[in-house]
Design a protein around this motif. Structure first.
Motif, PDB file in Angstrom:
ATOM      1  N   PHE A 144      60.179 -24.045 -15.376  1.00 18.18           N
ATOM      2  CA  PHE A 144      60.586 -25.448 -15.549  1.00 18.18           C
ATOM      3  C   PHE A 144      61.935 -25.696 -14.879  1.00 18.18           C
ATOM      4  O   PHE A 144      62.135 -26.731 -14.230  1.00 18.18           O
ATOM      5  CB  PHE A 144      60.667 -25.833 -17.034  1.00 18.18           C
ATOM      6  N   TYR A 185      58.893 -31.593 -16.244  1.00 19.96           N
ATOM      7  CA  TYR A 185      59.198 -30.190 -16.480  1.00 19.96           C
ATOM      8  C   TYR A 185      59.577 -29.894 -17.929  1.00 19.96           C
ATOM      9  O   TYR A 185      60.473 -29.110 -18.202  1.00 19.96           O
ATOM     10  CB  TYR A 185      60.276 -29.677 -15.513  1.00 19.96           C
ATOM     11  N   GLY A 244      61.531 -25.919 -11.185  1.00 21.70           N
ATOM     12  CA  GLY A 244      60.973 -27.227 -10.851  1.00 21.70           C
ATOM     13  C   GLY A 244      62.047 -28.294 -10.809  1.00 21.70           C
ATOM     14  O   GLY A 244      62.107 -29.102  -9.875  1.00 21.70           O
ATOM     15  N   SER A 264      55.328 -25.888  -8.283  1.00 22.00           N
ATOM     16  CA  SER A 264      55.549 -27.170  -8.947  1.00 22.00           C
ATOM     17  C   SER A 264      54.810 -28.288  -8.233  1.00 22.00           C
ATOM     18  O   SER A 264      54.522 -28.198  -7.034  1.00 22.00           O
ATOM     19  CB  SER A 264      57.049 -27.488  -9.001  1.00 22.00           C
TER      20      SER A 264
END
Length: 123
Positions: free
Chosen positions: A15, A102, A18, A72
């Motif tokens: 995350f 995210y 991303g 992503s």
């Protein structure tokens, strides 16, 4: 060895990658230990843009624990694109897509054939 899940720490790192690369995509190679996807490699020479990220297969590290890939989708779409479906089988058995914004629910796992894969979040 069958892969049972993905570590929470690695998922949080995906995350963050991303967010850091947004609005561009990122792509990484996933590695497993003891049936859990726990590590990633960023491949030298990776090319990123707003609609794709790619690397040369020849640049992959030699590793018997390679599990698949993560990348992503800055547009937030969590399903694989036609390009993803062509890419998945070249890198491994399991593939993670994380998407904007995210958060903890903004990801999906897929098998190399593009079918959804249920991966337990461990740790």
């Amino acid at each position: 060895m069958a892969i049972r899940g993905i570590s929470r720490d690695l998922l949080m790192m995906l995350f963050e990658l991303g967010k850091e690369h947004h609005p561009n995509e990122f792509v990484a190679v996933l590695r497993e230990r003891s049936g859990i996807i726990q590590d990633l490699d960023l491949v030298p020479g990776t090319i990123v843009g707003e609609e794709s990220a790619s690397f040369f297969i020849d640049m992959l590290p030699l590793d018997i624990h390679q599990a698949g890939s993560a990348h992503s989708h800055p547009n937030g779409v969590l399903s694989p694109s036609p390009a993803d479906l062509r890419f998945f089988p070249t890198v491994g058995r399991y593939h993670i897509i994380v998407g904007y914004p995210y958060g903890e629910r903004d990801w999906r796992g897929y098998r190399a054939d593009g079918h959804p894969a249920r991966l337990e979040v461990v740790g």
